[in-house]
Design a protein around this motif. Structure first.
Motif, short mmCIF file in Angstrom:
data_model
loop_
_atom_site.label_atom_id
_atom_site.label_comp_id
_atom_site.label_asym_id
_atom_site.label_seq_id
_atom_site.Cartn_x
_atom_site.Cartn_y
_atom_site.Cartn_z
N GLY A 230 0.89 -1.20 0.05
CA GLY A 230 0.06 0.15 0.04
C GLY A 230 0.87 1.35 0.16
N VAL A 231 2.01 1.30 0.71
CA VAL A 231 2.90 2.32 0.56
C VAL A 231 3.23 2.77 -0.81
CG1 VAL A 231 4.92 3.32 1.75
CG2 VAL A 231 3.55 1.72 3.03
N SER A 232 3.70 1.79 -1.67
CA SER A 232 4.12 2.03 -2.96
C SER A 232 2.82 2.25 -3.94
CB SER A 232 4.84 0.93 -3.50
OG SER A 232 5.82 0.53 -2.61
N MET A 233 1.57 2.26 -3.48
CA MET A 233 0.40 2.38 -4.68
C MET A 233 0.24 4.03 -4.56
SD MET A 233 -2.00 -0.71 -3.49
CE MET A 233 -1.29 -2.28 -3.51
N THR A 234 -0.81 4.46 -5.68
CA THR A 234 -1.36 5.92 -5.80
C THR A 234 -2.72 5.48 -5.35
OG1 THR A 234 -1.74 5.27 -8.11
CG2 THR A 234 0.44 6.03 -7.43
N LYS A 235 -3.44 6.74 -5.54
CA LYS A 235 -4.81 6.71 -5.43
C LYS A 235 -5.61 5.99 -6.47
CE LYS A 235 -5.12 11.54 -3.12
NZ LYS A 235 -5.58 12.80 -3.24
N ASN A 239 -8.61 3.05 -5.96
CA ASN A 239 -9.55 3.18 -6.51
C ASN A 239 -10.02 1.54 -7.35
OD1 ASN A 239 -10.19 5.47 -5.52
ND2 ASN A 239 -9.42 6.66 -7.51
N CYS A 240 -8.88 1.10 -7.79
CA CYS A 240 -9.08 -0.16 -8.55
C CYS A 240 -9.31 -1.48 -7.60
CB CYS A 240 -7.84 -0.48 -9.19
SG CYS A 240 -7.65 0.78 -10.63
N LEU A 241 -9.01 -1.42 -6.29
CA LEU A 241 -9.11 -2.48 -5.57
C LEU A 241 -10.53 -2.64 -4.71
CD1 LEU A 241 -5.74 -2.02 -3.40
CD2 LEU A 241 -6.40 -3.64 -5.12
N PRO A 242 -10.89 -3.63 -4.23
CA PRO A 242 -12.16 -3.91 -3.43
C PRO A 242 -12.07 -3.00 -2.27
CG PRO A 242 -11.29 -5.93 -4.29
CD PRO A 242 -10.42 -4.82 -4.78
N PRO A 243 -13.28 -2.53 -1.66
CA PRO A 243 -13.35 -1.64 -0.65
C PRO A 243 -12.33 -1.68 0.42
CG PRO A 243 -15.44 -1.83 -1.59
CD PRO A 243 -14.61 -2.82 -2.32
N TYR A 244 -12.50 -3.09 0.90
CA TYR A 244 -11.82 -3.32 2.19
C TYR A 244 -10.09 -3.50 1.98
CZ TYR A 244 -10.24 -6.35 6.19
OH TYR A 244 -9.58 -6.73 7.19
N ALA A 245 -9.71 -3.80 0.63
CA ALA A 245 -8.33 -3.69 0.57
C ALA A 245 -7.86 -2.39 -0.06
CB ALA A 245 -8.34 -4.81 -0.98
N GLY A 246 -8.73 -1.65 -0.65
CA GLY A 246 -8.31 -0.31 -0.66
C GLY A 246 -8.35 0.37 0.38
#
Length: 391
Positions: A230-235, A239-246
């Motif tokens: 998650g640290v290396s991800m962007t907004k 938004n592409c992930l399922p809600p809990y994962a996002g």
């Protein structure tokens, strides 16, 4: 004048590159090309001055044509870069581990030799191995292991321990810790369990900026440069992930932002160049976040044992890590392990892999559960007495 011209052209190109924000690879290749142009310009100028001093003014026209041809030939000859040659232009200062070069090979075998010299011990048959050509490493055993047998033992002298870091840096960490506590208080979160992670990150940064003078240099040079958590991800990723994962992944990113704020506002024992280097700070945070082991006695702390941190995750692990009161890290077989087996530990709840994905950046392949998508039912889930991992 020629050097100044290329210098200002390079600054302009870099500024435009930052504004357009292309991929890391394109930026690195562009920097390599610009550095090549500066080198070529400097060489051309030096050759021109040297040649001009040995020629008469009457031969100037022939000299100019010859010199230009030689400079062009040198440029053409230098064009066929390999990827490793291109990325060598992205190197850090001499002696520092270049964390920006994600293609740099991980020197895990020098780390193993270094750890052994400091007293690290491993059972016969325990070896480092990689299934993907060197991006990811783990431990496996070529010999059978008996239940309760010590697989790897790491002495406290090379273990990174957040409690020891607190004693090492003393009051110089208090300002940064106070900033983190204030941020967490405003957010309604508890920082007492995150302060040990901050201390580990500062320790990693302090050792990194020492370069080859650090006793931990072989270990630092064996670590990954690229992460997918998650640290290396962007907004857009969130938004592409399922809600809990996002939600969990974005929380990891937010936590990193709080740590970065604490570094900048706190009087940490680091140089300004290090604490303001976003790439290095994020790398150090990710190293601390993905490689620590939590201990509770004699006090709550986070530790990293070089070589023991090479163990990967499994839903049904065959090893566990323990830390004794002296700070030594011990990896023990949970049951009889046949020869040829990977040595694994548990990094989280196998029935709820989403937090593992957010923190470590992978989904366990041996886990049958999937992302939970019922964030909108959280209140009903709690009323029924369930947690996400139980769905």
């Amino acid at each position: 004048n020629l050097e100044s011209k290329y210098f200002y052209q390079t600054k302009s190109k870099l500024r435009r590159a930052k504004e357009s924000r292309p991929s890391r690879q394109r930026i690195t290749v562009s920097i390599a090309a610009m550095k090549l142009s500066i080198i070529t310009a400097s060489a051309f100028m030096a050759e021109s001055v040297s040649a001009f001093s040995s020629f008469s003014s009457s031969s100037f026209s022939s000299f100019s044509s010859t010199t230009t041809t030689r400079a062009s030939s040198a440029l053409i000859a230098a064009r066929p870069f390999t990827s490793s040659q291109i990325y060598q232009y992205a190197t850090a200062e001499e002696g520092l581990v270049n964390v920006a070069d994600i293609y740099s090979p991980r020197d895990v075998y020098s780390m193993e030799e270094w750890a052994s010299q400091y007293g690290m011990q491993k059972a016969d048959g325990v070896e480092l191995y990689s299934e993907d050509g060197g991006s990811d490493y783990s431990l496996m055993t070529q010999s059978g292991m008996a239940a309760g047998q010590t697989v790897v033992w790491v002495p406290a002298s090379i273990v990174l321990n957040s409690a020891s870091v607190q004693q090492e840096f003393g009051a110089s960490l208090q300002a940064a810790e106070a900033v983190l506590e204030q941020v967490d208080e405003r957010k309604g979160t508890h920082s007492h369990y995150r302060l040990p992670l901050l201390r580990l990150m500062v320790k990693i940064l302090a050792e990194w900026e020492k370069g080859q003078e650090s006793m931990y240099y072989p270990w630092l040079n064996s670590l990954p440069r690229e992460f997918f958590n998650g640290v290396s991800m962007t907004k857009r990723c969130f938004n592409c992930l399922p809600p809990y994962a996002g939600w969990l992944a974005s929380t990891e990113r937010i936590n990193y932002g709080h740590f970065n704020m604490a570094l900048k506002q706190g009087n940490v024992p680091l140089s300004y160049e290090t604490s303001s280097n976003r790439g290095v700070v994020k790398w150090a945070y990710n190293i601390a976040l993905t490689r620590y082991h939590e201990v509770w006695q004699p006090e709550r702390a986070k530790v990293i044992g070089p070589m023991a941190d090479m163990l990967n995750h499994a839903s049904q692990p065959n090893c566990e890590i323990s830390v004794d009161y002296e700070g030594n890290v011990n990896v023990v077989a949970l049951y009889d392990i046949p020869a040829g087996s990977p040595l694994t530990i548990s990094l989280g709840d196998p029935t709820n892999p989403t937090p593992i994905f957010a923190q470590y950046g992978f989904l366990p392949q041996d886990c049958a559960t999937i992302f939970c998508k019922a964030m909108h039912l959280e209140q009903r889930i709690m009323v029924l007495g369930y947690e996400f991992g139980e769905l």
